[in-house]
Scaffold this motif. Sequence first.
Motif, PDB file in Angstrom:
ATOM      1  N   GLN A 174      18.286  -1.310  85.194  1.00 26.88           N
ATOM      2  CA  GLN A 174      17.895  -0.457  84.076  1.00 26.88           C
ATOM      3  C   GLN A 174      19.121   0.311  83.586  1.00 26.88           C
ATOM      4  O   GLN A 174      19.861   0.884  84.384  1.00 26.88           O
ATOM      5  N   GLU A 233      16.620  -3.343  80.229  1.00 26.66           N
ATOM      6  CA  GLU A 233      15.928  -3.515  81.509  1.00 26.66           C
ATOM      7  C   GLU A 233      15.785  -5.003  81.795  1.00 26.66           C
ATOM      8  O   GLU A 233      15.449  -5.783  80.902  1.00 26.66           O
ATOM      9  N   ARG A 245      19.412  -0.276  96.219  1.00 26.36           N
ATOM     10  CA  ARG A 245      19.193   0.983  95.523  1.00 26.36           C
ATOM     11  C   ARG A 245      20.552   1.617  95.208  1.00 26.36           C
ATOM     12  O   ARG A 245      21.274   2.019  96.098  1.00 26.36           O
ATOM     13  N   LYS A 246      20.871   1.662  93.934  1.00 32.08           N
ATOM     14  CA  LYS A 246      22.130   2.285  93.521  1.00 32.08           C
ATOM     15  C   LYS A 246      21.983   2.829  92.111  1.00 32.08           C
ATOM     16  O   LYS A 246      21.455   2.156  91.231  1.00 32.08           O
ATOM     17  N   THR A 247      22.452   4.030  91.895  1.00 34.41           N
ATOM     18  CA  THR A 247      22.483   4.647  90.574  1.00 34.41           C
ATOM     19  C   THR A 247      23.931   5.001  90.259  1.00 34.41           C
ATOM     20  O   THR A 247      24.603   5.648  91.065  1.00 34.41           O
ATOM     21  N   GLY A 256      12.995  -0.426  96.880  1.00 32.92           N
ATOM     22  CA  GLY A 256      14.114   0.507  96.896  1.00 32.92           C
ATOM     23  C   GLY A 256      14.575   0.878  98.297  1.00 32.92           C
ATOM     24  O   GLY A 256      15.171   1.924  98.497  1.00 32.92           O
ATOM     25  N   GLU A 272      22.774   6.615  82.776  1.00 36.13           N
ATOM     26  CA  GLU A 272      23.085   5.955  84.037  1.00 36.13           C
ATOM     27  C   GLU A 272      22.610   4.514  84.063  1.00 36.13           C
ATOM     28  O   GLU A 272      21.824   4.088  83.211  1.00 36.13           O
ATOM     29  N   ILE A 273      23.093   3.791  85.069  1.00 32.69           N
ATOM     30  CA  ILE A 273      22.658   2.426  85.353  1.00 32.69           C
ATOM     31  C   ILE A 273      21.980   2.469  86.721  1.00 32.69           C
ATOM     32  O   ILE A 273      22.567   2.941  87.693  1.00 32.69           O
ATOM     33  N   ARG A 274      20.742   1.983  86.786  1.00 34.08           N
ATOM     34  CA  ARG A 274      19.998   1.961  88.033  1.00 34.08           C
ATOM     35  C   ARG A 274      19.758   0.515  88.460  1.00 34.08           C
ATOM     36  O   ARG A 274      19.276  -0.288  87.677  1.00 34.08           O
ATOM     37  N   ILE A 275      20.074   0.225  89.716  1.00 31.09           N
ATOM     38  CA  ILE A 275      19.821  -1.085  90.310  1.00 31.09           C
ATOM     39  C   ILE A 275      18.887  -0.837  91.486  1.00 31.09           C
ATOM     40  O   ILE A 275      19.231  -0.085  92.398  1.00 31.09           O
ATOM     41  N   ARG A 276      17.713  -1.447  91.449  1.00 31.15           N
ATOM     42  CA  ARG A 276      16.695  -1.210  92.467  1.00 31.15           C
ATOM     43  C   ARG A 276      16.084  -2.517  92.935  1.00 31.15           C
ATOM     44  O   ARG A 276      15.945  -3.463  92.169  1.00 31.15           O
ATOM     45  N   LYS A 312      26.301   6.766  87.360  1.00 31.61           N
ATOM     46  CA  LYS A 312      26.362   7.560  86.138  1.00 31.61           C
ATOM     47  C   LYS A 312      27.407   6.955  85.204  1.00 31.61           C
ATOM     48  O   LYS A 312      28.471   6.529  85.647  1.00 31.61           O
TER      49      LYS A 312
END
Length: 147
Positions: free
Chosen positions: A61, A4, A78-80, A74, A66-70, A82
């Motif tokens: 994160q 993170e 905002r993108k997730t 958001g 998955e990879i989360r970009i916030r 997998k």
Amino acid sequence: MLYEEKITSRWIPVLVILPVVLSLSIGFWATYQAGEGIEIPLAVGAFVVPLTIDISYMRIQIDDREIRIRGALGLIIRKTVKLEDIISFEVYSGWMSCSGFIHFNMPAKGCVVLNTKRWSISFSTNNPEEIAQVLATLGIPREASDL
């Protein structure tokens, strides 16, 4: 949570909010002088200020799925992604060194490009090699890059 990181920029809000505050002040003054309501300048301020807050902060994160970009709220950032959709990744030094079809850019030490089945996604980071280690640990192959 395997990784993170929070990236912030102090200059983005200053460069965006300063003209907004100036124009809203002029709008408030003009509507007051004209004897009109201040609903429109308030609506503009209520729309622009949260968007500015959102683009001035980014959180990355990575977990085992998955990879989360916030952003902070958001709304825009905002993108997730997998992990099973990622074909490979590239790491570059310098936050302006990479570009993807979807690009989340903020002043940082480096950037990472995720090549997925559909398109490429890139984002800035202060710890590009640490992200590379996490992605390699998860079995995602690394392509040649300049770092």
